[in-house]
Scaffold this motif. Structure first.
Motif, PDB file in Angstrom:
ATOM      1  N   VAL A   1      13.160  15.816  67.093  1.00 17.04           N
ATOM      2  CA  VAL A   1      14.258  16.179  67.987  1.00 17.04           C
ATOM      3  C   VAL A   1      13.944  17.533  68.620  1.00 17.04           C
ATOM      4  CG1 VAL A   1      16.715  16.750  68.118  1.00 17.04           C
ATOM      5  CG2 VAL A   1      15.962  14.883  66.657  1.00 17.04           C
ATOM      6  N   ASP A   2      14.196  17.654  69.919  1.00 21.82           N
ATOM      7  CA  ASP A   2      14.015  18.922  70.625  1.00 21.82           C
ATOM      8  C   ASP A   2      14.990  19.957  70.064  1.00 21.82           C
ATOM      9  OD1 ASP A   2      14.446  21.014  72.695  1.00 21.82           O
ATOM     10  OD2 ASP A   2      13.100  19.766  73.887  1.00 21.82           O
ATOM     11  N   PRO A   3      14.525  21.165  69.740  1.00 21.48           N
ATOM     12  CA  PRO A   3      15.418  22.189  69.168  1.00 21.48           C
ATOM     13  C   PRO A   3      16.646  22.477  70.028  1.00 21.48           C
ATOM     14  CG  PRO A   3      13.130  22.883  69.002  1.00 21.48           C
ATOM     15  CD  PRO A   3      13.134  21.638  69.829  1.00 21.48           C
ATOM     16  N   ARG A   4      16.513  22.406  71.354  1.00 19.69           N
ATOM     17  CA  ARG A   4      17.651  22.694  72.230  1.00 19.69           C
ATOM     18  C   ARG A   4      18.757  21.666  72.102  1.00 19.69           C
ATOM     19  NH1 ARG A   4      14.482  22.614  77.721  1.00 19.69           N
ATOM     20  NH2 ARG A   4      13.714  20.771  76.608  1.00 19.69           N
ATOM     21  N   HIS A   5      18.413  20.483  71.592  1.00 19.89           N
ATOM     22  CA  HIS A   5      19.393  19.396  71.560  1.00 19.89           C
ATOM     23  C   HIS A   5      20.266  19.405  70.312  1.00 19.89           C
ATOM     24  CE1 HIS A   5      16.507  17.084  74.453  1.00 19.89           C
ATOM     25  NE2 HIS A   5      17.107  18.121  75.011  1.00 19.89           N
ATOM     26  N   VAL A   6      19.996  20.308  69.360  1.00 17.41           N
ATOM     27  CA  VAL A   6      20.843  20.385  68.172  1.00 17.41           C
ATOM     28  C   VAL A   6      21.774  21.592  68.224  1.00 17.41           C
ATOM     29  CG1 VAL A   6      19.106  19.206  66.798  1.00 17.41           C
ATOM     30  CG2 VAL A   6      19.196  21.701  66.769  1.00 17.41           C
ATOM     31  N   VAL A   7      21.805  22.264  69.368  1.00 18.88           N
ATOM     32  CA  VAL A   7      22.759  23.349  69.559  1.00 18.88           C
ATOM     33  C   VAL A   7      23.719  22.969  70.687  1.00 18.88           C
ATOM     34  CG1 VAL A   7      21.187  25.124  68.725  1.00 18.88           C
ATOM     35  CG2 VAL A   7      21.256  24.618  71.155  1.00 18.88           C
ATOM     36  N   VAL A   8      24.987  23.300  70.499  1.00 17.56           N
ATOM     37  CA  VAL A   8      26.030  22.994  71.477  1.00 17.56           C
ATOM     38  C   VAL A   8      26.561  24.308  72.043  1.00 17.56           C
ATOM     39  CG1 VAL A   8      28.247  21.861  71.885  1.00 17.56           C
ATOM     40  CG2 VAL A   8      26.666  20.934  70.173  1.00 17.56           C
ATOM     41  N   PRO A   9      26.277  24.637  73.302  1.00 14.63           N
ATOM     42  CA  PRO A   9      26.813  25.867  73.896  1.00 14.63           C
ATOM     43  C   PRO A   9      28.343  25.868  73.854  1.00 14.63           C
ATOM     44  CG  PRO A   9      25.084  24.938  75.275  1.00 14.63           C
ATOM     45  CD  PRO A   9      25.393  23.912  74.231  1.00 14.63           C
ATOM     46  N   LEU A  10      28.924  26.949  73.408  1.00 12.09           N
ATOM     47  CA  LEU A  10      30.364  26.990  73.186  1.00 12.09           C
ATOM     48  C   LEU A  10      31.171  27.120  74.484  1.00 12.09           C
ATOM     49  CD1 LEU A  10      30.441  29.295  70.026  1.00 12.09           C
ATOM     50  CD2 LEU A  10      30.776  26.811  70.117  1.00 12.09           C
ATOM     51  N   ARG A  11      30.720  27.935  75.401  1.00 13.71           N
ATOM     52  CA  ARG A  11      31.521  28.172  76.603  1.00 13.71           C
ATOM     53  C   ARG A  11      31.713  26.910  77.451  1.00 13.71           C
ATOM     54  NH1 ARG A  11      28.982  33.174  75.796  1.00 13.71           N
ATOM     55  NH2 ARG A  11      30.499  34.892  75.622  1.00 13.71           N
ATOM     56  N   PRO A  12      30.661  26.133  77.751  1.00 11.77           N
ATOM     57  CA  PRO A  12      30.887  24.897  78.509  1.00 11.77           C
ATOM     58  C   PRO A  12      31.781  23.906  77.769  1.00 11.77           C
ATOM     59  CG  PRO A  12      28.563  25.502  78.551  1.00 11.77           C
ATOM     60  CD  PRO A  12      29.232  26.386  77.551  1.00 11.77           C
ATOM     61  N   ALA A  13      31.721  23.917  76.431  1.00  9.93           N
ATOM     62  CA  ALA A  13      32.546  22.991  75.647  1.00  9.93           C
ATOM     63  C   ALA A  13      34.002  23.423  75.579  1.00  9.93           C
ATOM     64  CB  ALA A  13      31.976  22.862  74.233  1.00  9.93           C
ATOM     65  N   LEU A  14      34.265  24.704  75.873  1.00  5.53           N
ATOM     66  CA  LEU A  14      35.625  25.243  75.761  1.00  5.53           C
ATOM     67  C   LEU A  14      36.016  25.975  77.049  1.00  5.53           C
ATOM     68  CD1 LEU A  14      35.242  26.672  72.140  1.00  5.53           C
ATOM     69  CD2 LEU A  14      36.412  24.554  72.793  1.00  5.53           C
ATOM     70  N   PRO A  15      36.136  25.255  78.153  1.00  6.97           N
ATOM     71  CA  PRO A  15      36.407  25.918  79.438  1.00  6.97           C
ATOM     72  C   PRO A  15      37.751  26.623  79.514  1.00  6.97           C
ATOM     73  CG  PRO A  15      36.633  23.536  79.638  1.00  6.97           C
ATOM     74  CD  PRO A  15      36.034  23.789  78.292  1.00  6.97           C
ATOM     75  N   ASP A  16      38.733  26.198  78.712  1.00  5.64           N
ATOM     76  CA  ASP A  16      40.054  26.811  78.762  1.00  5.64           C
ATOM     77  C   ASP A  16      40.273  27.848  77.661  1.00  5.64           C
ATOM     78  OD1 ASP A  16      40.880  25.310  80.985  1.00  5.64           O
ATOM     79  OD2 ASP A  16      41.360  23.600  79.703  1.00  5.64           O
ATOM     80  N   CYS A  17      39.212  28.160  76.924  1.00  5.34           N
ATOM     81  CA  CYS A  17      39.301  29.145  75.843  1.00  5.34           C
ATOM     82  C   CYS A  17      38.454  30.374  76.187  1.00  5.34           C
ATOM     83  CB  CYS A  17      38.814  28.552  74.522  1.00  5.34           C
ATOM     84  SG  CYS A  17      39.705  27.062  73.987  1.00  5.34           S
ATOM     85  N   THR A  18      38.734  31.459  75.504  1.00  3.88           N
ATOM     86  CA  THR A  18      37.912  32.661  75.624  1.00  3.88           C
ATOM     87  C   THR A  18      36.937  32.684  74.454  1.00  3.88           C
ATOM     88  OG1 THR A  18      39.695  33.905  76.684  1.00  3.88           O
ATOM     89  CG2 THR A  18      37.921  35.177  75.683  1.00  3.88           C
ATOM     90  N   VAL A  19      35.647  32.699  74.758  1.00  5.67           N
ATOM     91  CA  VAL A  19      34.615  32.729  73.724  1.00  5.67           C
ATOM     92  C   VAL A  19      33.994  34.127  73.704  1.00  5.67           C
ATOM     93  CG1 VAL A  19      32.421  31.781  72.929  1.00  5.67           C
ATOM     94  CG2 VAL A  19      34.150  30.268  73.941  1.00  5.67           C
ATOM     95  N   LEU A  20      34.056  34.796  72.555  1.00  5.29           N
ATOM     96  CA  LEU A  20      33.481  36.124  72.398  1.00  5.29           C
ATOM     97  C   LEU A  20      32.268  36.040  71.480  1.00  5.29           C
ATOM     98  CD1 LEU A  20      36.725  38.261  71.853  1.00  5.29           C
ATOM     99  CD2 LEU A  20      35.523  37.785  73.995  1.00  5.29           C
ATOM    100  N   THR A  21      31.110  36.465  71.984  1.00  8.95           N
ATOM    101  CA  THR A  21      29.894  36.483  71.178  1.00  8.95           C
ATOM    102  C   THR A  21      29.846  37.809  70.430  1.00  8.95           C
ATOM    103  OG1 THR A  21      28.785  35.100  72.813  1.00  8.95           O
ATOM    104  CG2 THR A  21      27.388  36.245  71.219  1.00  8.95           C
TER     105      THR A  21
END
Length: 449
Positions: free
Chosen positions: A68-88
């Motif tokens: 499996v490609d390493p990029r495919h086992v991570v889910v970016p939080l901001r695109p998944a939560l457009p109506d939420c505020t994501v703080l890194t």
């Protein structure tokens, strides 16, 4: 749906601490339930996570094996939560009695973050022991970076063994030690052993019997959370592949030689630590009640239990950091299946309680355990039976894919698997990417001299 506001009728501020499977699932479900309030400013959801993405750990063994490609086992939080505020960032401490959390950004200046509802989904961290030499020579297996690094390291050892004339160095390079026989450790060892066995087809000087794989487990069985018959099947399959499984054994030292508690000593250039997890350290920096194991004490509604045994207003927890009742077994085991189900119930209950409705009890799901043992090999428990071989492997992949909390990532992982079935296995080492400036520095150094 009833209006969801604070007791005073103002904006409801929900703080989710942790962006793992439980945190992302809870945020997505709250985002759907409160969409109108979020878009009109009557509700706010803030998710705080040190990384801007979720790492789906059940697929890390396949990342290490190159399936499996390493990029495919991570889910970016901001695109998944457009109506939420994501703080890194990281939360350094929480004072729930004052409804305050403190963010510790990289510049070291703490910032207060007020909230009305707290959702703790901080998960767990690796559990280590003060073993001499472990910090200097050990490798972890909790992140995508560690999985990729381990793959490159194993392939580099094959290159070293094929080129050296030193028999002791060759033996050490071809000896791979894994400490901890949970799902992560067993899956990582099995997938990498399978990959290495395939890779040595291109190394005429290395035979399959030259590879030595050692699995060290402190208890008397592997896969402690699985049914006994499933663990027995997995143990038998590993030993059939000449994996040296040491039960009721601990790692005493990694300084110089690998030293085990049974008195065995040998050289190895690969030591992987997968010996369990412990609650996240942040929990000790809160004023929430913790149980004997260091996890947050919860009711079956996913509300944090107060000192009097009643729900602590405005406090919720799910996932590995939460001790959720599972009578008569005590509390739910810390695994991805339970975390996802708990997060969904938590979000529904939070909305219900805020709207004046009663919370519903979480009914622990029956764990359908499975573990990959390499390409086309696995063990799986279903319908009261333990399965092995290709059918178990297909079932394991189907379960793993279904629980991945992103449709986009499910499609990408499925594409990786389909392409892997059509073409030969990729076994090239990309160790140079871990030190991208090394060659440039060397070139500059040659020029300076």
């Amino acid at each position: 749906m009833n209006q969801v506001t604070t007791a005073g009728g103002g904006i409801i501020r929900i703080l989710i601490v942790g962006g793992g499977p439980a945190g992302l699932t809870a945020a997505q479900r709250l985002q759907r339930a409160l969409r109108d309030q979020l878009r009109t400013g009557r509700a706010q959801i803030t998710l705080v996570e040190a990384a801007p993405y979720l790492t789906y750990r059940p697929l890390l063994p396949e990342v290490a094996a190159g399936s499996v490609d390493p990029r495919h086992v991570v889910v970016p939080l901001r695109p998944a939560l457009p109506d939420c505020t994501v703080l890194t960032a990281r939360i350094s401490r929480i004072d729930h009695s004052r409804r305050l959390a403190w963010i510790a950004p990289q510049d070291g200046v703490e910032v207060e973050l007020p909230y009305d509802e707290l959702v703790l989904t901080v998960g767990s961290v690796s559990r280590t022991r003060p073993v001499p030499g472990l910090a200097e020579h050990g490798l972890g297996f909790e992140t995508v970076g560690e999985a990729v690094s381990l793959r490159n390291h194993v392939l580099a050892q094959l290159d070293l063994a094929s080129s050296t004339r030193d028999p002791e160095l060759r033996h050490a390079a071809l000896t791979f030690v894994f400490v901890g026989a949970g799902y992560g450790g067993v899956g990582a060892l099995a997938e990498l052993e399978d990959m290495a066995r395939y890779a040595i087809r291109e190394y005429p000087t290395i035979q399959p019997d030259d590879l030595r794989w050692v699995l060290v487990e402190a208890t008397d069985r592997i896969l402690a959370e699985a049914a006994p018959e499933l663990a027995a099947h997995a143990l038998a399959q590993l030993r059939e592949r000449n994996v040296d499984v040491r039960l009721s054994t601990q790692l005493d030292s990694a300084q110089g030689l690998i030293t085990l508690s049974d008195g065995t000593r040998f050289a190895a250039r690969t030591l992987v630590w997968t010996a369990g997890v412990r609650p996240a350290p942040l929990l000790a920096a809160t004023d929430l009640p913790l149980g004997a194991g260091g996890r947050v004490e919860c009711l079956d509604t996913l509300q944090v239990a107060g000192p009097d045994g009643r729900p602590l207003p405005g406090a919720w927890a799910a996932g590995d950091c939460a001790a959720v009742p599972d009578p008569p077994h005590g509390s739910c085991p810390p695994n991805a299946q339970q975390a996802l189900a708990q997060a969904a119930r938590l979000a529904d209950n939070l909305v219900a309680v805020a709207a004046g409705r009663p919370a519903q009890a979480y009914l622990p799901e029956r764990t359908l355990a499975s573990a990959s043992l390499g390409l086309h090999r696995a063990v799986a428990h279903t319908g009261g039976r333990s399965r092995t071989g290709r059918r178990a492997w297909l079932l394991h992949r189907a379960r793993t894919l279904r629980r991945l909390p992103s449709t986009d990532r499910r499609i990408r992982v499925l594409a990786d698997w389909l392409l892997g079935a059509l073409f030969s296995r990729e076994v090239a080492s990309l160790a140079a990417v871990e030190h991208p400036r090394a060659e440039f520095r060397a070139a500059v150094g040659e020029h300076d001299h």
